[in-house]
Design a protein around this motif. Structure first.
Motif: not given
Length: 229
Positions: A46, A49-50, A188
């Protein structure tokens, strides 16, 4: 011996005493590492991805500034997807921005990291323009609601053919059966439908939108419907 023996003494003639882990202790350590990995890997994914999304948002932000600068120098008009009056090979919107000094190196800089991962190609051009709305010159001041009209979005061409470099969805065809050019929904999310796409709007702001929200303002008629709501 009472309690759990933590280490095992092993004696060999002529050697000093050596301390070694027992098989059970090694298995416990491996199990703990596996549990920690299972807990931490999703969080790391995550975070990655951010980071990708932040990079793409920055690309669209810079592109939005380039569009604005072009409009400032062109009597308020934004570039269109293709200008056939320009030399062959330099007719598309990104070359127009480059030749006017508003975006220095589009082929190198208009690359979203998620697009690279999706196509396994580090050289892929993966940011495009809203081709359906900007098929002609549009005066910025005449766009009724620039905060909801997308001008750029993450996108890639399956064939990796540069073409016009952009998405071309039409009203009522926002699904996987659409034969038009689709934007890239990979932020995401684990699939096309539940992912997000980073887009830049005419007013310069950047946002991440879900698959089902994307087609609301990609065309003139869809924009008019959204404004009237």
């Amino acid at each position: 011996m009472k309690g759990v023996q933590k280490m095992e003494k092993i004696f060999f003639p002529g050697e000093k005493v050596k301390w070694r882990f027992t098989l059970i202790e090694l298995l416990v350590v491996i199990a703990i590492i596996a549990i920690l990995a299972a807990i931490l890997l999703p969080a790391l994914n995550k975070a990655r991805e951010r980071g990708h999304m932040a990079t793409c948002m920055n690309i669209h932000k810079q592109l939005g500034l380039a569009f604005q600068q072009y409009a400032d120098d062109s009597d308020g008009y934004l570039p269109k997807k293709k200008d056939n009056n320009r030399p062959s090979g330099k007719q598309h919107w990104f070359w127009i921005l480059e030749d006017n000094g508003h975006f220095k190196n589009p082929v190198q800089d208009l690359r979203c990291p998620v697009g690279k991962v999706a196509k396994r190609n580090s050289n892929m051009f993966s940011v495009g323009m809203n081709l359906f709305y900007f098929y002609t010159w549009r005066k910025q001041s005449r766009i009724p609601k620039p905060s909801v009209l997308f001008i750029s979005g993450d996108w890639y061409e399956e064939s990796q053919n540069e073409g016009e470099i952009g998405f071309n969805w039409r009203d009522g065809k926002a699904n996987n059966n659409d034969t038009g050019r689709k934007p890239l929904f990979r932020h995401m999310g684990t699939s096309y439908e539940n992912g997000q796409d980073v887009v830049g709007c005419v007013d310069g702001h950047v946002e991440a939108v879900l698959f089902n929200d994307f087609p609301l303002a990609t065309s003139p008629s869809a924009l008019q419907k959204r404004i009237s709501q």
